[in-house]
Enzyme design. Structure first.
Site, PDB file in Angstrom:
ATOM      1  N   HIS A 109     -55.089  11.376   4.411  1.00  0.00           N
ATOM      2  CA  HIS A 109     -54.897   9.954   4.121  1.00  0.00           C
ATOM      3  C   HIS A 109     -54.934   9.761   2.612  1.00  0.00           C
ATOM      4  O   HIS A 109     -55.937   9.340   2.042  1.00  0.00           O
ATOM      5  CB  HIS A 109     -55.980   9.125   4.816  1.00  0.00           C
ATOM      6  CG  HIS A 109     -56.054   9.323   6.290  1.00  0.00           C
ATOM      7  ND1 HIS A 109     -55.175   8.727   7.176  1.00  0.00           N
ATOM      8  CD2 HIS A 109     -56.893  10.078   7.054  1.00  0.00           C
ATOM      9  CE1 HIS A 109     -55.476   9.089   8.413  1.00  0.00           C
ATOM     10  NE2 HIS A 109     -56.506   9.907   8.364  1.00  0.00           N
ATOM     11  N   LEU A 110     -53.815  10.035   1.970  1.00  0.00           N
ATOM     12  CA  LEU A 110     -53.783  10.133   0.517  1.00  0.00           C
ATOM     13  C   LEU A 110     -54.046   8.813  -0.189  1.00  0.00           C
ATOM     14  O   LEU A 110     -54.579   8.792  -1.298  1.00  0.00           O
ATOM     15  CB  LEU A 110     -52.424  10.683   0.064  1.00  0.00           C
ATOM     16  CG  LEU A 110     -52.055  12.082   0.573  1.00  0.00           C
ATOM     17  CD1 LEU A 110     -50.692  12.494   0.028  1.00  0.00           C
ATOM     18  CD2 LEU A 110     -53.104  13.100   0.174  1.00  0.00           C
ATOM     19  N   LYS A 111     -53.662   7.701   0.402  1.00  0.00           N
ATOM     20  CA  LYS A 111     -53.728   6.417  -0.306  1.00  0.00           C
ATOM     21  C   LYS A 111     -54.869   5.531   0.182  1.00  0.00           C
ATOM     22  O   LYS A 111     -54.821   4.314   0.027  1.00  0.00           O
ATOM     23  CB  LYS A 111     -52.400   5.675  -0.133  1.00  0.00           C
ATOM     24  CG  LYS A 111     -51.203   6.393  -0.713  1.00  0.00           C
ATOM     25  CD  LYS A 111     -51.249   6.440  -2.239  1.00  0.00           C
ATOM     26  CE  LYS A 111     -50.010   7.139  -2.773  1.00  0.00           C
ATOM     27  NZ  LYS A 111     -49.509   6.601  -4.009  1.00  0.00           N
ATOM     28  N   ASN A 112     -55.875   6.129   0.734  1.00  0.00           N
ATOM     29  CA  ASN A 112     -56.979   5.348   1.290  1.00  0.00           C
ATOM     30  C   ASN A 112     -58.062   5.142   0.231  1.00  0.00           C
ATOM     31  O   ASN A 112     -58.694   6.091  -0.231  1.00  0.00           O
ATOM     32  CB  ASN A 112     -57.550   6.091   2.507  1.00  0.00           C
ATOM     33  CG  ASN A 112     -58.644   5.322   3.204  1.00  0.00           C
ATOM     34  OD1 ASN A 112     -59.647   4.980   2.604  1.00  0.00           O
ATOM     35  ND2 ASN A 112     -58.453   5.045   4.472  1.00  0.00           N
ATOM     36  N   ASP A 144     -49.759  14.370  -4.693  1.00  0.00           N
ATOM     37  CA  ASP A 144     -49.319  13.096  -5.265  1.00  0.00           C
ATOM     38  C   ASP A 144     -49.903  12.996  -6.667  1.00  0.00           C
ATOM     39  O   ASP A 144     -51.056  12.611  -6.841  1.00  0.00           O
ATOM     40  CB  ASP A 144     -49.778  11.920  -4.401  1.00  0.00           C
ATOM     41  CG  ASP A 144     -49.307  10.577  -4.941  1.00  0.00           C
ATOM     42  OD1 ASP A 144     -48.625  10.563  -5.987  1.00  0.00           O
ATOM     43  OD2 ASP A 144     -49.615   9.540  -4.320  1.00  0.00           O
TER      44      ASP A 144
END
Length: 327
Positions: A109-112, A144
């Site tokens: 969950h890269l953007k959490n 990212d």
């Protein structure tokens, strides 16, 4: 029947349903039965202020279904620290174990944001930076390179553990890989000029320019110019260069450098290799009170090189007392 209602380990807990506003709610959220049940048991343990191993298991289950639930993360952290306090277990070992579990969730969950707040909470209880932390962040950036949450966390790490003197080589590695990495440029500025800023003072980095030595500015100007030559139409180093020169109070020290990229400014702009250099020169000429030359550069930007921002360039012309041009 569900996972918790059928478990002997939870038989002593009376679940608390969510209050949807009555028997016929206007817009009830369609939770899955698995999630609904888990949250009902979480409300119950929170109501009784229970901090236990089974609560950690419950929060892990809920996070697997909804990793953005801030309240669950907060209660998990509080539970972890309360258990350690009661059992007198090895806090550092407990935190490192929690971080290993957190690594897998972070990579999925890269953007959490909540994940990184939890990580910061854990790290703030350690006396020193674990040797595994920076390599893990490198893995995150490999997925990212411009992840805002990871960069914000890394800035906190740099300040909290005083990594100012060791951070620069890593930034240079990132910029060597991708000179357009605006996040790395921003972090470079933070590392070099943020050290002396007190986050609680309300003052920004521009207000501590008097403590930055000229040798550092010279070195950074040279470094930035070299990176601009690799990709003249890359805005990030031009902005960085402006910031450096603003600490000296004038852009004119790099006027000649910017002229290398603009070609025929008096004509139609033929040969211009960088609209950012043209923008930079417009400000240089404005600083020299050369309004007509600055206005011509802004006209070229409005008409040829950046017409989508025509209104902005015309606004800049207006500041010089010049009329608007049509794209």
């Amino acid at each position: 029947m569900g996972k918790y209602s059928e478990s002997e380990g939870w038989a002593d807990v009376v679940p608390i349903p969510q209050n949807e506003g009555g028997p016929n709610p206007l817009a009830a959220i369609a939770y899955s039965e698995e999630y609904r049940e888990a949250m009902e048991y979480l409300r119950a343990v929170m109501a009784s202020d229970e901090k236990s191993e089974r609560v950690l298991e419950l929060t892990e289950h809920i996070i697997s279904m909804n990793p953005a639930h801030y309240t669950v993360w907060l209660y998990r952290a509080n539970t972890l620290f309360e258990i350690q306090k009661e059992t007198q277990s090895d806090l550092q070992g407990d935190i490192l174990e929690e971080l290993r579990w957190l690594d897998g969730i972070s990579l999925r969950h890269l953007k959490n944001y909540q994940i990184w707040h939890h990580r910061q909470t854990l790290m703030s209880h350690l006396p020193s930076l674990p040797s595994t932390e920076l390599p893990f962040l490198a893995r995150m950036f490999a997925k990212d390179a411009k992840n805002y949450h990871v960069w914000s966390y890394r800035q906190w790490l740099v300040r909290h553990f005083s990594l100012w003197d060791t951070e620069l080589p890593y930034i240079e590695t990132l910029l060597a890989t991708d000179v357009r990495n605006n996040s790395a440029w921003n972090h470079r500025w933070y590392v070099l000029f943020g050290q002396h800023v007190d986050p609680g003072s309300g003052k920004g980095m521009d207000e501590v320019g008097n403590i930055v030595d000229e040798d550092l500015i010279d070195k950074e100007v040279e470094y930035t110019q070299a990176k601009i030559r690799l990709a003249p139409q890359n805005q990030s180093p031009w902005n960085y260069l402006r910031g450096l020169l603003r600490k000296r109070g004038s852009l004119l020290g790099c006027k000649g450098f910017a002229e290398e990229f603009v070609g025929d400014v008096d004509g139609d702009g033929k040969g211009c290799r960088s609209s950012h250099a043209l923008d930079f020169l417009a400000d240089c000429w404005a600083e020299e009170k050369e309004a007509e030359k600055a206005g011509k550069a802004l006209e070229l930007l409005a008409k040829r090189f950046d017409p989508i921002r025509k209104n902005y360039w015309n606004y800049r012309r207006g500041l010089l007392g010049l009329g608007a041009v049509e794209a």
